[in-house]
Motif scaffolding. Structure first.
Motif, PDB file in Angstrom:
ATOM      1  N   SER A  80     -15.197   4.883 -31.976  1.00  9.30           N
ATOM      2  CA  SER A  80     -15.761   5.505 -33.313  1.00  9.30           C
ATOM      3  C   SER A  80     -17.841   5.265 -33.392  1.00  9.30           C
ATOM      4  O   SER A  80     -18.910   5.595 -33.428  1.00  9.30           O
ATOM      5  CB  SER A  80     -15.196   4.345 -35.241  1.00  9.30           C
ATOM      6  OG  SER A  80     -14.440   5.376 -35.202  1.00  9.30           O
ATOM      7  N   CYS A  81     -18.010   3.580 -33.290  1.00  5.92           N
ATOM      8  CA  CYS A  81     -19.138   3.646 -33.642  1.00  5.92           C
ATOM      9  C   CYS A  81     -20.250   2.870 -32.028  1.00  5.92           C
ATOM     10  O   CYS A  81     -20.907   3.312 -31.986  1.00  5.92           O
ATOM     11  CB  CYS A  81     -19.499   2.412 -34.264  1.00  5.92           C
ATOM     12  SG  CYS A  81     -18.720   1.625 -35.863  1.00  5.92           S
ATOM     13  N   CYS A 126     -17.100   0.660 -42.213  1.00  2.00           N
ATOM     14  CA  CYS A 126     -16.685   0.259 -40.839  1.00  2.00           C
ATOM     15  C   CYS A 126     -15.302   2.141 -41.281  1.00  2.00           C
ATOM     16  O   CYS A 126     -14.832   2.137 -42.041  1.00  2.00           O
ATOM     17  CB  CYS A 126     -14.719  -0.750 -41.349  1.00  2.00           C
ATOM     18  SG  CYS A 126     -13.769   0.047 -40.220  1.00  2.00           S
ATOM     19  N   SER A 135     -16.572   1.262 -28.954  1.00  3.66           N
ATOM     20  CA  SER A 135     -16.561   2.062 -30.202  1.00  3.66           C
ATOM     21  C   SER A 135     -15.581   3.566 -30.360  1.00  3.66           C
ATOM     22  O   SER A 135     -16.793   4.328 -29.648  1.00  3.66           O
ATOM     23  CB  SER A 135     -16.366   1.419 -31.792  1.00  3.66           C
ATOM     24  OG  SER A 135     -15.212   1.961 -32.737  1.00  3.66           O
ATOM     25  N   ALA A 137     -19.853  -2.620 -40.168  1.00  2.00           N
ATOM     26  CA  ALA A 137     -18.567  -3.669 -40.295  1.00  2.00           C
ATOM     27  C   ALA A 137     -18.077  -5.278 -40.436  1.00  2.00           C
ATOM     28  O   ALA A 137     -18.952  -5.862 -40.507  1.00  2.00           O
ATOM     29  CB  ALA A 137     -17.661  -3.276 -41.576  1.00  2.00           C
ATOM     30  N   CYS A 138     -18.044  -4.601 -38.587  1.00  2.00           N
ATOM     31  CA  CYS A 138     -17.639  -5.732 -37.881  1.00  2.00           C
ATOM     32  C   CYS A 138     -18.471  -6.696 -37.326  1.00  2.00           C
ATOM     33  O   CYS A 138     -18.471  -7.832 -37.539  1.00  2.00           O
ATOM     34  CB  CYS A 138     -16.649  -4.979 -36.512  1.00  2.00           C
ATOM     35  SG  CYS A 138     -17.708  -4.300 -35.352  1.00  2.00           S
TER      36      CYS A 138
HETATM   37  S1  SF4 Z   1     -14.761   1.398 -36.892  1.00  4.08           S
HETATM   38 FE1  SF4 Z   1     -14.576  -0.170 -35.217  1.00  4.08          FE
HETATM   39  S2  SF4 Z   1     -16.267  -1.069 -34.297  1.00  4.08           S
HETATM   40 FE2  SF4 Z   1     -16.553   0.799 -36.036  1.00  4.08          FE
HETATM   41  S3  SF4 Z   1     -17.242  -0.530 -38.386  1.00  4.08           S
HETATM   42 FE3  SF4 Z   1     -14.808  -0.178 -38.258  1.00  4.08          FE
HETATM   43  S4  SF4 Z   1     -13.823  -1.900 -36.726  1.00  4.08           S
HETATM   44 FE4  SF4 Z   1     -16.811  -1.548 -36.732  1.00  4.08          FE
END
Ligand code: SF4
Length: 167
Positions: free
Chosen positions: A116-117, A45, A114, A11-12
């Protein structure tokens, strides 16, 4: 060419201000515009989907481990302020996987770095700004289920693979 698989996207990367620091990290690229117009982008996200607030303390996978270690219970995700957010990051990854499978995503385009990502490089767990090769928790679970994960800086390689052309 064209409207084959769908693409799960951070999402970011799509301009949503959901990062830990309350900001977005938008990627401007003709491929994204085209996929959007074709209805092929599925935005999430993972961390927000698991109920994490914005802003939130930065978090890293501890002790130089990676997302696969978190999934198997061999590593924790720790906030800079000391909180253990491992369960939340696991839930975030499971949410991303569920959405990807429900919507027919064959590929994912995720912001690198990230916990996560990240799909190529992540921080080493020391909160000192050092990165190492590795992937975040969401990237790891997606790959484990056969989804092809690309980092934001690999968008042209993704386009070449999914559509057979760079833009
Ligand atoms: S988890 Fe972090 S990197 Fe992944 S979409 Fe959300 S804000 Fe962006």
């Amino acid at each position: 060419m064209g409207a084959a698989g769908k693409i799960l996207v951070s999402a970011c990367l799509m301009g949503h201000a959901v990062r830990y620091d309350g900001k977005a990290k938008p990627l401007h690229h003709a491929c994204l515009d085209r996929w959007q117009a074709e209805g092929r982008l599925v935005t999430i996200c993972p961390e927000m989907s698991a109920g994490m607030p914005v802003p939130r303390p930065p978090a890293e996978i501890a002790e130089g481990r990676s997302g696969a270690d978190v999934l198997s219970g061999r590593a924790r995700v720790i906030e800079a302020t000391g909180g253990d957010v491992t369960d939340g990051f696991r839930q975030a990854a499971e949410n991303a996987l569920r959405l990807a499978l429900e919507t027919g995503c064959t590929h994912a385009l995720l912001i690198d770095g990230s916990p996560s990502c990240g799909s190529r490089r992540i921080y080493d767990g020391g909160f000192s700004g050092r990165k190492q090769d590795g992937e975040g928790v969401a990237a790891a679970i997606l790959r484990r289920h056969g989804i092809r994960v690309f980092a934001d800086h690999e968008i042209e390689a993704l386009a070449a693979e999914i559509d057979g052309r760079p833009i």
